[in-house]
Design a protein around this motif. Structure first.
Motif, PDB file in Angstrom:
ATOM      1  N   CYS A   9      -6.793  -4.395   0.200  1.00 48.67           N
ATOM      2  CA  CYS A   9      -5.419  -4.035   0.531  1.00 48.67           C
ATOM      3  C   CYS A   9      -4.928  -4.831   1.736  1.00 48.67           C
ATOM      4  O   CYS A   9      -5.368  -4.613   2.861  1.00 48.67           O
ATOM      5  CB  CYS A   9      -5.341  -2.535   0.816  1.00 48.67           C
ATOM      6  N   CYS A  54      -3.212   5.674   5.593  1.00 51.83           N
ATOM      7  CA  CYS A  54      -4.329   4.742   5.825  1.00 51.83           C
ATOM      8  C   CYS A  54      -4.427   4.364   7.294  1.00 51.83           C
ATOM      9  O   CYS A  54      -5.520   4.269   7.852  1.00 51.83           O
ATOM     10  CB  CYS A  54      -4.150   3.469   5.003  1.00 51.83           C
ATOM     11  N   HIS A 111     -11.432   0.297   0.347  1.00 52.63           N
ATOM     12  CA  HIS A 111      -9.993   0.094   0.446  1.00 52.63           C
ATOM     13  C   HIS A 111      -9.600  -1.168   1.208  1.00 52.63           C
ATOM     14  O   HIS A 111      -8.821  -1.983   0.723  1.00 52.63           O
ATOM     15  CB  HIS A 111      -9.330   1.316   1.090  1.00 52.63           C
ATOM     16  N   CYS A 163       0.842  -1.195   0.000  1.00 52.80           N
ATOM     17  CA  CYS A 163       0.000   0.000   0.000  1.00 52.80           C
ATOM     18  C   CYS A 163       0.876   1.243   0.000  1.00 52.80           C
ATOM     19  O   CYS A 163       1.613   1.471   0.952  1.00 52.80           O
ATOM     20  CB  CYS A 163      -0.920   0.003   1.218  1.00 52.80           C
TER      21      CYS A 163
END
Lengths: 90, 197
Positions: A47, A19, A43, A13
């Motif tokens: 991920c 994040c 997301h 990522c």
């Protein structure tokens, strides 16, 4: 959250740190519904690093709650009550 | 929230004072004790700090407005008492210049270094005092935000008021604190034989 298929997930990522910050804001209950929806639905399930971070954050919070809370000794609680009652009487 | 400041003074009867004290202040005594203990890291100091705080809360009860957040009000008194009366004499290493610590941990450099690859399985094996020791090992300012947020469930805005800092600082300090906590936990995980990639 459903169980995503690991083989279809990104293994890296580029925004991992940003994040993580968003993840913490969500878990702290401070994110807007839009932020939450976007991050959790769009997301997280695709991920891998963020998915792992999510579970780690949750596990740490659980561990903190179960291992780091001590009650006040009853003696002390009684003592405080008595002192305040005496204070009231005086 | 204010104590000895310009909050409107309430006029309570003795009976009302009692009701507030027992009904709104005492229910938070376990959380308050835990906070005192985690700040002082000493059972005797925690007792004194808790007692001082509750007596102070009673003495200034007319600065407390019924129906507002008693828990946040009490936590703020405890935190201020700790800073004024205990921090000086506590066994903490000489007071760290917080600005310095914060700017260090806010640098991008540290973000890159602190990427502990800690795994959930390792946490599941931490059934002893690992997490408690890791929390206690953090600098008191970082320890505090984790206690307020993760143990007590305060909102950022409440934390900002309790600590007298802006909300942005609450958020960034929390983020740093959690990174540092994970770093400590990774050390334990390594000692327990978990490989960190």
């Amino acid at each position: 959250m459903s169980n995503p298929d690991p083989s279809k997930m990104k293994q890296d990522c580029p925004e991992k740190n940003e994040c993580l910050k968003m993840l913490q804001v969500i878990l702290d209950g401070e994110a807007t519904p839009e932020q939450k929806e976007h991050f959790l639905k769009n997301h997280l399930e695709e991920c891998m690093p963020c998915y792992k971070n999510y579970h780690l954050e949750v596990a740490i919070r659980q561990l903190l709650k179960t291992k780091c809370c001590q009650d006040a000794p009853q003696e002390l609680v009684d003592d405080i009550k008595t002192k305040v009652i005496n204070n009231l009487a005086s | 929230m204010e104590l000895e400041e310009n909050s409107p003074k309430q006029n309570y009867t003795e009976a009302e004072k009692q009701t507030i004290f027992h009904g709104e202040f005492m229910p938070h005594i376990n959380s308050m004790y835990n906070f005192a203990y985690r700040l002082t890291l000493d059972a005797d100091d925690a007792k004194d700090l808790l007692q001082d705080t509750y007596l102070k809360a009673y003495r200034f009860i007319e600065s407390f407005q019924k129906g507002t957040n008693a828990k946040a009000w009490l936590f703020r008194i405890l935190k201020n008492s700790f800073i004024n009366d205990y921090r000086k004499k506590s066994k903490e290493p000489s007071k760290v210049d917080y600005q310095e610590v914060e700017s260090y941990y806010n640098s991008e450099e540290v973000d890159r270094q602190i990427t502990p690859d800690l795994r959930v399985e390792a946490l599941k094996d931490m059934i002893g005092d690992e997490i408690s020791n890791a929390l206690n090992a953090l600098d008191v300012d970082f320890r505090t935000v984790i206690i307020l947020c993760d143990l007590e469930g305060f909102k950022y805005e409440e934390m900002a008021k309790i600590l007298d800092i802006p909300i942005g600082t609450v958020r960034s300090r929390l983020h740093r604190a959690r990174n540092l906590l994970k770093e400590k936990l990774s050390e334990y995980a390594k000692q327990m034989g978990y490989k960190t990639a």
